[in-house]
Motif scaffolding. Structure first.
Motif, mmCIF file in Angstrom:
data_model
loop_
_atom_site.group_PDB
_atom_site.id
_atom_site.type_symbol
_atom_site.label_atom_id
_atom_site.label_comp_id
_atom_site.label_asym_id
_atom_site.label_seq_id
_atom_site.Cartn_x
_atom_site.Cartn_y
_atom_site.Cartn_z
ATOM 1 N N GLY A 267 10.243 -11.907 35.405
ATOM 2 C CA GLY A 267 9.774 -12.899 34.446
ATOM 3 C C GLY A 267 10.868 -13.882 34.106
ATOM 4 O O GLY A 267 11.839 -14.021 34.851
ATOM 5 N N ARG A 268 10.713 -14.513 32.970
ATOM 6 C CA ARG A 268 11.630 -15.594 32.607
ATOM 7 C C ARG A 268 12.572 -15.151 31.508
ATOM 8 O O ARG A 268 12.140 -14.688 30.456
ATOM 9 C CB ARG A 268 10.833 -16.800 32.140
ATOM 10 N N ARG A 269 13.832 -15.364 31.765
ATOM 11 C CA ARG A 269 14.844 -14.910 30.819
ATOM 12 C C ARG A 269 14.768 -15.623 29.481
ATOM 13 O O ARG A 269 14.863 -15.003 28.425
ATOM 14 C CB ARG A 269 16.222 -15.138 31.406
ATOM 15 N N ASP A 270 14.647 -16.950 29.542
ATOM 16 C CA ASP A 270 14.698 -17.695 28.276
ATOM 17 C C ASP A 270 13.513 -17.331 27.385
ATOM 18 O O ASP A 270 13.570 -17.477 26.182
ATOM 19 C CB ASP A 270 14.767 -19.209 28.538
ATOM 20 N N GLU A 271 12.472 -16.805 28.006
ATOM 21 C CA GLU A 271 11.289 -16.431 27.239
ATOM 22 C C GLU A 271 11.461 -15.030 26.628
ATOM 23 O O GLU A 271 11.017 -14.763 25.519
ATOM 24 C CB GLU A 271 10.094 -16.434 28.192
ATOM 25 N N LEU A 272 12.119 -14.141 27.357
ATOM 26 C CA LEU A 272 12.183 -12.743 26.942
ATOM 27 C C LEU A 272 13.444 -12.390 26.157
ATOM 28 O O LEU A 272 13.458 -11.434 25.390
ATOM 29 C CB LEU A 272 12.118 -11.837 28.183
ATOM 30 N N ILE A 273 14.494 -13.170 26.335
ATOM 31 C CA ILE A 273 15.795 -12.665 25.905
ATOM 32 C C ILE A 273 15.896 -12.477 24.393
ATOM 33 O O ILE A 273 16.470 -11.498 23.921
ATOM 34 C CB ILE A 273 16.934 -13.568 26.456
ATOM 35 N N SER A 274 15.302 -13.371 23.617
ATOM 36 C CA SER A 274 15.466 -13.220 22.173
ATOM 37 C C SER A 274 14.716 -11.989 21.666
ATOM 38 O O SER A 274 15.137 -11.339 20.714
ATOM 39 C CB SER A 274 15.025 -14.485 21.431
ATOM 40 N N HIS A 275 13.613 -11.642 22.312
ATOM 41 C CA HIS A 275 12.897 -10.409 21.945
ATOM 42 C C HIS A 275 13.666 -9.189 22.430
ATOM 43 O O HIS A 275 13.748 -8.176 21.743
ATOM 44 C CB HIS A 275 11.499 -10.399 22.554
ATOM 45 N N LEU A 276 14.205 -9.330 23.613
ATOM 46 C CA LEU A 276 14.934 -8.215 24.214
ATOM 47 C C LEU A 276 16.127 -7.822 23.343
ATOM 48 O O LEU A 276 16.271 -6.661 22.952
ATOM 49 C CB LEU A 276 15.403 -8.626 25.612
#
Lengths: 349, 511
Positions: A267-276
């Motif tokens: 998937g896309r990092r910029d989309e997931l990273i803050s949740h991760l």
């Protein structure tokens, strides 16, 4: 719980409509009607220049293609969001890569937490054998890994080299499991009348942002360290070159690694990273593959719950050579996610 | 063990906030008529001469703060001012970092490791020679009993320098195969509960590894750090290798976030630790954090009860409970709970609370008025949430910041006193039935610094110790420290270790 092996592989699940070479050849533009997002293809160094493919003749066999899915808890779900990204492959074909959502991520953390204690509780030797078995199975899938790397733009020779290096790297880490306590721990000669010893223990659930520049060797180097230390992993695959991670998931699924010990998301990092990084049930983050532009946000988020962070040393680039040879055979990837526990007991009769 | 009959157990008509004003006077009358009462045994403060004003220690010299501002440090036991202390600003921090950077580049990193070792041995020796001076100063400034500063803080601080001195020329053996190097300038911020000992934990490994240091002591306890500056001068440590900048937390933050700082080490609260980690995010600095705790001290039904009582007492009343690894949660097996709590109350009744300079004192003064208020607020919350408060009928001095030893029973895991770090002499007792329940309750906290196990069964110790999420596990003992033994936390108690070879790793760059 650790004894139960629930490796459900959705072999029988309904596949996406296959993209036949014929259709691919006829399609100049992204397939209409599919939820396709071209960003990955644009971001990736891979560009499709040629679209010429052999048109099916009466005696030609049509290739059975693989559906690239997520790997969570030993199963291969699609993203619950139903989204995919299109990866363009040199030569003109393409693959639809599952685009994991926040909910997929949460599910991966949930199963990882459940898998953490049983995995850490297995004997060090057994964990070593289980990891070695992954290398055995990778060897058998070398051709697939090579094809994945070539599909990501690697040359044939470089691809073959990276695959053998990656297999050897897994073997290197597998051998560490039953040596860490001796090398990193020990007894402490305190001045008082106590017997005191220190042992390393795994941190728990570790999320890995796989290195972008080295989609197989880099990934195996970061993952091997986390697993050898007795941690469980949630791996966010390389965004521009996700296929080796998909094949690794398929390898892990038939290995002895228990379900949930490794989950792999594309998937896309910029989309997931803050949740991760803000997920409080993740104990550590391997940010080696984190782009510099997202590093501050990632570290700030991880700090909110005092998560452990491993990252590239200052001045070291995330290029393929960073994982080569002796540079990749480093214990640092293991020690970043170990907790040293010191135990005291009085000496006396 | 008890030399006198413990005072009668009674619920003590004490307000939840404790404190001097509410001290019942009955105990003193009892003490006066008991043949076994203690005569005062005050330590002399003759040995120290505290100056009226102290500057900053930068580049080997004492310097006035650039903007001339000062604060006052108080004796918590008397509320009397002890000295004026320079209120270092970011501009002062900048000077200190500059000096440290120069010292690292020109002197300290070029010095042969064996010579570096000798400086550290010198420092250790001088601390031993001047140990009484350090102990008295520490007790005056922090409020901790002289017995503890004399027998624990100061000898351990000297021992840390001794231990790490030997590492200075053996770094290749600390990390086999990696030829480690120093990092550069290290920024360190330390708390007020063990002012000198925390300084030693920070500075000794940093210097041994070849780094130079800018350290900010806690604003309420700067005196032993400034006395240490004098030790550095006496040891003829090269200028700028150690710099001490007193001042508020904001000055500490400006040190730690400075781009010239290669490594950050902090001991203190989890909230501040998080701010620091966020403040330096993306800077590529090495970071170790030693943060809060809420340790469980687990007493099983087969424990040697009197030893366990002593261990629980030591666990929570050592240094007035102002210890990050304090055993602030007592987990006692249900079948022995009544008996154990009764013995614990008896023992609490014999604790001598009062003048920290008295050599018989067990529990000294709380470090500051702020801390007193924080403890009082949390104790009040324990009462409000329905836990049962008990305090012994001991006498408290009429001046100074003192808090009566406090035991809560009937505590639920959801109570604030069971979840939040109180950092005071307050014990929350919880019961359990099975080993699994004990472990689950012990681990039911965001913290993971330390834990205690009391049982006579060896196999149970090893099983429970392995399952506790804590960096230090004391079995049939508690609150033990040694320079050879790594110390540090799991989870939100921070990361990195201090002490042992593991404590050295954080200060080295691996090529």
């Amino acid at each position: 719980m650790g004894k139960k092996k629930s490796k459900r592989i959705e072999r029988g699940s309904i596949p996406l409509p296959p993209v036949s070479p014929l259709i691919a050849a006829l399609e100049a533009a992204p397939a209409p009607g599919r939820r396709s997002e071209p960003t990955v293809a644009e971001a990736s160094p891979i560009t499709s220049t040629k679209t010429a493919r052999s048109v099916a003749t009466s005696d030609a066999r049509i290739e059975v293609r693989r559906t690239a899915k997520l790997y969570i808890g030993g199963a291969f779900p699609r993203s619950e969001s139903g989204r995919t990204d299109t990866l363009r492959i040199p030569g003109g074909s393409s693959a639809n890569i599952a685009r994991a959502s926040r909910k997929d991520l949460r599910e991966a953390v949930r199963v990882a937490r459940g898998a953490a204690e049983p995995w850490a509780g297995r004997s060090a030797m057994l964990r070593g054998q289980i990891l070695y078995r992954v290398a055995e199975l990778m060897e058998g899938r070398a051709a697939q890994f090579e094809a994945d790397l070539i599909a990501c733009g690697r040359g044939r020779r470089a691809a073959a080299q990276e695959v053998t290096d990656a297999i050897d790297r897994f073997v290197w880490f597998a051998g560490w499991t039953d040596k860490l306590a001796s090398v990193l721990g020990g007894t402490n000669p305190v001045a008082s009348s106590h017997f005191v010893f220190t042992i390393p223990e795994p941190t728990g659930v570790v999320a890995i942002l796989a290195p972008e520049a080295s989609p197989l060797l880099g990934l195996v180097t970061r993952l091997g360290g986390v697993l050898a230390g007795g941690n469980v992993a949630i791996l966010l695959a390389s965004e521009s070159a996700p296929l080796p991670a998909v094949t690794l998931a398929e390898t892990l699924a038939v290995s002895d690694v228990p379900a949930g010990v490794v989950s792999i998301l594309t998937g896309r990092r910029d989309e997931l990273i803050s949740h991760l990084v803000r997920h409080a049930d993740i104990d550590g983050f391997d940010l080696w593959g984190c782009p510099d532009s997202l590093l501050v946000e990632a570290e700030r988020g991880a700090a909110e719950h005092v998560a452990r962070v491993a990252r590239r040393p200052r001045g070291v680039d995330d290029d393929a050579s960073a994982h080569d040879g002796a540079r990749g055979e480093r214990i640092d990837g293991i020690t970043a996610f170990l907790e040293m526990k010191t135990i005291w007991h009085p000496v006396g009769s | 063990m008890s030399p006198r009959k413990p005072p009668s157990r009674r619920p003590a008509g004490v307000t939840p906030t404790g404190g001097a004003a509410s001290a019942p006077r009955a105990a003193s009358a009892l003490a006066a008529t008991t043949p076994w009462s203690y005569a005062p045994a005050p330590e002399s403060r003759e040995i120290v001469s505290i100056r009226p004003r102290y500057g900053l220690f930068i580049d080997g010299r004492e310097r006035a703060p650039i903007d001339g501002e000062v604060t006052v440090t108080y004796n918590p036991a008397t509320e009397e001012p002890l000295a004026e202390i320079a209120k270092g600003s970011p501009a002062d921090a900048d000077r200190a970092i500059e000096a440290a950077e120069r010292a690292h580049r020109k002197v300290w990193s070029r010095l042969a490791p064996r010579e570096r070792a000798k400086y550290l041995y010198r420092i250790s020796r001088i601390m031993q020679e001047r140990s009484r001076e350090f102990a008295v100063t520490e007790t005056l400034d922090s409020g901790k009993p002289i017995r503890e500063s004399r027998d624990v803080d100061v000898p351990l601080a000297a021992a840390h320098f001794w231990y790490y001195a030997g590492w200075a020329d053996k770094l290749d053996y600390a990390v086999p195969g990696r030829s480690p190097e120093s990092l550069g300038v290290v920024g360190q911020v330390i708390p007020w509960n063990f002012p000198l000992l925390m300084l030693a934990w920070k500075i000794a490994p940093a210097l041994a590894a070849g780094n130079t240091v800018v350290l900010k002591p806690a604003s309420t306890t700067p005196l032993t750090a400034l006395l240490f500056a004098d030790v550095c001068r006496q040891a003829e440590l090269p200028d700028g290798v150690v710099n001490i900048v007193t001042g508020p937390g904001s000055t500490g933050m400006s040190i730690l976030t400075d781009p010239r700082i290669a490594k950050v080490a902090f001991t203190g609260s989890t909230a501040v630790g998080i701010k620091i980690a966020q403040g330096i995010a993306g800077q590529g600095k090495a970071l170790t954090l030693e943060l809060g705790g809420k340790a469980a001290n687990i007493v099983f039904d087969d424990a040697a009860l009197d030893q366990a009582v002593e261990g629980v007492i030591n666990g929570i009343f050592f240094n007035q409970g102002e210890v990050c690894c304090a055993g602030s949660r007592l987990l006692v097996q249900e079948s022995i709970a009544d008996e154990f709590i009764a013995r614990l109350r008896d023992r609490m009744g014999t604790l001598r609370v009062g003048d920290p300079m008295d050599k018989n004192t067990d529990v000294g003064a709380i470090n500051s008025r702020d801390q007193m208020e924080k403890i009082a607020e949390l104790v009040a919350s324990g009462v409000a949430e329905g836990a049962d408060l008990w305090q012994p009928a001991c006498d408290l001095p009429s001046r100074g910041w003192f808090f009566r030893p406090t035991l809560f029973t009937g505590v639920a895991q959801s109570h604030r006193i069971a979840r939040e770090e109180i950092f005071g002499p307050v014990l929350a007792a919880i019961t359990f039935r099975t080993i699994d329940e004990a472990i689950e309750k012990a681990n039911n906290t965001a913290y993971g610094l330390s834990a205690g196990i009391w049982t006579e069964k060896g196999s149970r110790i090893l099983d429970v110790a392995a399952r506790l999420k804590a960096g230090v596990v004391w079995a049939n003992t508690f609150n033990r420290f040694d320079p050879t033994a790594p110390f540090g936390g799991y989870k939100e108690s921070g990361y990195g270790r201090e002490g042992g070879v593991q404590g050295l790793h954080a200060y080295l760059r691996m090529s």
